[in-house]
Enzyme design. Structure first.
Site, PDB file in Angstrom:
ATOM      1  N   SER A  14       0.834  -1.204   0.000  1.00  0.00           N
ATOM      2  CA  SER A  14       0.000   0.000   0.000  1.00  0.00           C
ATOM      3  C   SER A  14       0.863   1.246   0.000  1.00  0.00           C
ATOM      4  CB  SER A  14      -0.883   0.017   1.253  1.00  0.00           C
ATOM      5  OG  SER A  14      -1.523   1.266   1.396  1.00  0.00           O
ATOM      6  N   TYR A  65      -2.454  -0.995  10.362  1.00  0.00           N
ATOM      7  CA  TYR A  65      -2.482  -1.374   8.946  1.00  0.00           C
ATOM      8  C   TYR A  65      -1.182  -0.983   8.248  1.00  0.00           C
ATOM      9  CZ  TYR A  65      -4.038  -1.238   4.037  1.00  0.00           C
ATOM     10  OH  TYR A  65      -4.144  -1.412   2.680  1.00  0.00           O
TER      11      TYR A  65
HETATM   12  P1  NAD Z   1     -11.564  -6.051  -0.781  1.00  0.00           P
HETATM   13  O1  NAD Z   1     -12.396  -5.978   0.444  1.00  0.00           O
HETATM   14  O2  NAD Z   1     -12.258  -6.183  -2.070  1.00  0.00           O
HETATM   15  O3  NAD Z   1     -10.514  -7.232  -0.701  1.00  0.00           O
HETATM   16  C1  NAD Z   1      -9.988  -7.719   0.495  1.00  0.00           C
HETATM   17  C2  NAD Z   1     -10.272  -9.204   0.504  1.00  0.00           C
HETATM   18  O4  NAD Z   1      -9.572  -9.815   1.570  1.00  0.00           O
HETATM   19  C3  NAD Z   1     -11.752  -9.533   0.723  1.00  0.00           C
HETATM   20  O5  NAD Z   1     -12.339  -9.875  -0.482  1.00  0.00           O
HETATM   21  C4  NAD Z   1     -11.750 -10.677   1.695  1.00  0.00           C
HETATM   22  O6  NAD Z   1     -12.378 -11.834   1.205  1.00  0.00           O
HETATM   23  C5  NAD Z   1     -10.279 -10.952   1.909  1.00  0.00           C
HETATM   24  N1  NAD Z   1      -9.988 -11.280   3.292  1.00  0.00           N
HETATM   25  C6  NAD Z   1     -10.014 -10.459   4.359  1.00  0.00           C
HETATM   26  N2  NAD Z   1      -9.671 -11.141   5.465  1.00  0.00           N
HETATM   27  C7  NAD Z   1      -9.436 -12.414   5.063  1.00  0.00           C
HETATM   28  C8  NAD Z   1      -9.044 -13.594   5.746  1.00  0.00           C
HETATM   29  N3  NAD Z   1      -8.812 -13.602   7.062  1.00  0.00           N
HETATM   30  N4  NAD Z   1      -8.897 -14.744   5.019  1.00  0.00           N
HETATM   31  C9  NAD Z   1      -9.126 -14.747   3.686  1.00  0.00           C
HETATM   32  N5  NAD Z   1      -9.480 -13.644   2.996  1.00  0.00           N
HETATM   33  C10 NAD Z   1      -9.637 -12.513   3.690  1.00  0.00           C
HETATM   34  O7  NAD Z   1     -10.607  -4.760  -0.755  1.00  0.00           O
HETATM   35  P2  NAD Z   1      -9.327  -4.349  -1.631  1.00  0.00           P
HETATM   36  O8  NAD Z   1      -9.191  -2.898  -1.417  1.00  0.00           O
HETATM   37  O9  NAD Z   1      -9.397  -4.893  -2.985  1.00  0.00           O
HETATM   38  O10 NAD Z   1      -8.125  -5.034  -0.835  1.00  0.00           O
HETATM   39  C11 NAD Z   1      -7.183  -5.886  -1.432  1.00  0.00           C
HETATM   40  C12 NAD Z   1      -5.797  -5.548  -0.939  1.00  0.00           C
HETATM   41  O11 NAD Z   1      -5.446  -4.266  -1.424  1.00  0.00           O
HETATM   42  C13 NAD Z   1      -5.608  -5.496   0.561  1.00  0.00           C
HETATM   43  O12 NAD Z   1      -4.389  -6.150   0.911  1.00  0.00           O
HETATM   44  C14 NAD Z   1      -5.493  -4.017   0.854  1.00  0.00           C
HETATM   45  O13 NAD Z   1      -4.705  -3.773   1.992  1.00  0.00           O
HETATM   46  C15 NAD Z   1      -4.811  -3.551  -0.399  1.00  0.00           C
HETATM   47  N6  NAD Z   1      -4.918  -2.124  -0.680  1.00  0.00           N
HETATM   48  C16 NAD Z   1      -6.112  -1.579  -0.997  1.00  0.00           C
HETATM   49  C17 NAD Z   1      -6.179  -0.228  -1.259  1.00  0.00           C
HETATM   50  C18 NAD Z   1      -7.460   0.433  -1.626  1.00  0.00           C
HETATM   51  O14 NAD Z   1      -7.466   1.657  -1.744  1.00  0.00           O
HETATM   52  N7  NAD Z   1      -8.548  -0.270  -1.842  1.00  0.00           N
HETATM   53  C19 NAD Z   1      -5.034   0.561  -1.198  1.00  0.00           C
HETATM   54  C20 NAD Z   1      -3.834  -0.033  -0.860  1.00  0.00           C
HETATM   55  C21 NAD Z   1      -3.782  -1.379  -0.613  1.00  0.00           C
END
Ligand code: NAD
Ligand code: MG
Length: 286
Positions: A175, A188
């Protein structure tokens, strides 16, 4: 131009795609695959929604078979499977909690059994809980960040490694917050920085086996994580996401997928231990 996002909240994490207003875009209709991942077999944690779904659909359009792990969002997982199959690829959805090593061992075993092997691993499942003050973070919340975001990445990579051969790739979703920090996301941000240390050290260890390990560092992206983490604290903060980036808007998951295709494919054959920044133009150190 940017679609505007109304203030909103989801009261449960993980959030779900169905409640996002507006709906997110996971792959551009005009994204053309060119067989960059033909014959590859991929496993993506958190692949049901958000960035993970985008990665799954781009990989499928580039010719890979794709397994996804999700925590509990069955509807999102089923839709992702439908969309992967619509690309003409094999799909597999595995329900389980990646903070448990048994889940990760089983997910890898099921993928290898279904597809006959494994070539690309994407660690992407994550949690994010907002706390304005460090003293508001209880033990369980701190620990949950570590268990899912750090341990989960380790468990999946360890389980996958015996199956990965020359030319394979591991991609870890970090991130912008690993670089810039975020005052309301101390737990986080800690985990997202740990994932970078993991990426760099493992890249060195696996280089002689020609297994590449890289990270992607997204900026603010329109996914269910946003209303499910920021929403309960401040629904307006969800609407304002990304407005402070140089490009002035939140990104779509469809803008993340191609970075993962690059790192997974032979196009990145000389790239390991690195981080690709897809963040709307924020300049970061490191
Ligand atoms: P999202 O909610 O669509 O995806 C996160 C996924 O993690 C969920 O679909 C869920 O099923 C899974 N998850 C959570 N806890 C879990 C567990 N204990 N076991 C198995 N699966 C689990 O949201 P996203 O934003 O697409 O997140 C994906 C990644 O991107 C994450 O690592 C997040 O930190 C990172 N990220 C997101 C952003 C953003 O702006 N959305 C920015 C930087 C990093
Ligand atoms: Mg989800």
């Amino acid at each position: 131009m940017a679609q505007s996002i109304p203030p909103q909240s989801q009261d449960h994490q993980p959030g779900v795609e169905r409640l996002l207003q507006p709906q997110a875009e996971h792959i551009r209709a005009d994204y053309r695959g060119s067989g960059k991942l033909k014959g590859r077999r991929a496993l993506i944690t958190g692949g049901d929604s958000g960035i993970g779904r985008a990665v799954a659909l781009h990989f499928a359009r580039e010719g890979a078979d794709v397994a996804i792990v999700y925590l509990e969002e069955k509807e999102d997982a089923q839709e992702t499977v439908r969309l992967i199959e619509a690309e003409g690829a094999k799909a597999l959805a595995i329900r389980g909690d990646v903070s448990r090593s048994e889940t990760c061992d089983a997910a890898v075993a099921r993928t290898v059994e279904a597809f006959g092997g494994l070539d690309v691993v994407v660690n992407n499942a994550g949690v994010q809980y907002v706390s304005e003050d460090l003293t508001d973070i209880d033990d369980a919340t701190w620990q949950r960040h570590m268990d899912v975001n750090i341990n989960g990445y380790f468990y999946i990579a360890r389980a996958a490694l015996p199956h990965l051969g020359k030319g394979s790739a591991i991609i870890n979703t970090s991130s912008i917050n690993a670089f810039a920090g975020n005052k309301a996301l101390v737990a986080y941000s800690t985990t997202k920085a740990a994932e970078l240390g993991f990426t760099r050290a493992l890249a060195l260890q696996l280089a002689e086996r020609n297994i590449r390990v890289n990270a992607v560092a997204p900026g603010p992206i329109w996914t269910p994580l946003q209303p499910a983490s920021w929403g309960p604290i401040d629904p307006q903060a969800v609407a304002d996401l990304g407005k402070d980036t140089p490009l002035g808007r939140i990104g779509q998951p469809s803008e993340m997928g191609p970075a993962y295709v690059y790192l997974a494919s032979n196009d990145a054959s000389y790239v390991t231990g690195q981080t690709v920044h897809v963040n709307g133009g924020m300049i970061v150190n490191g």
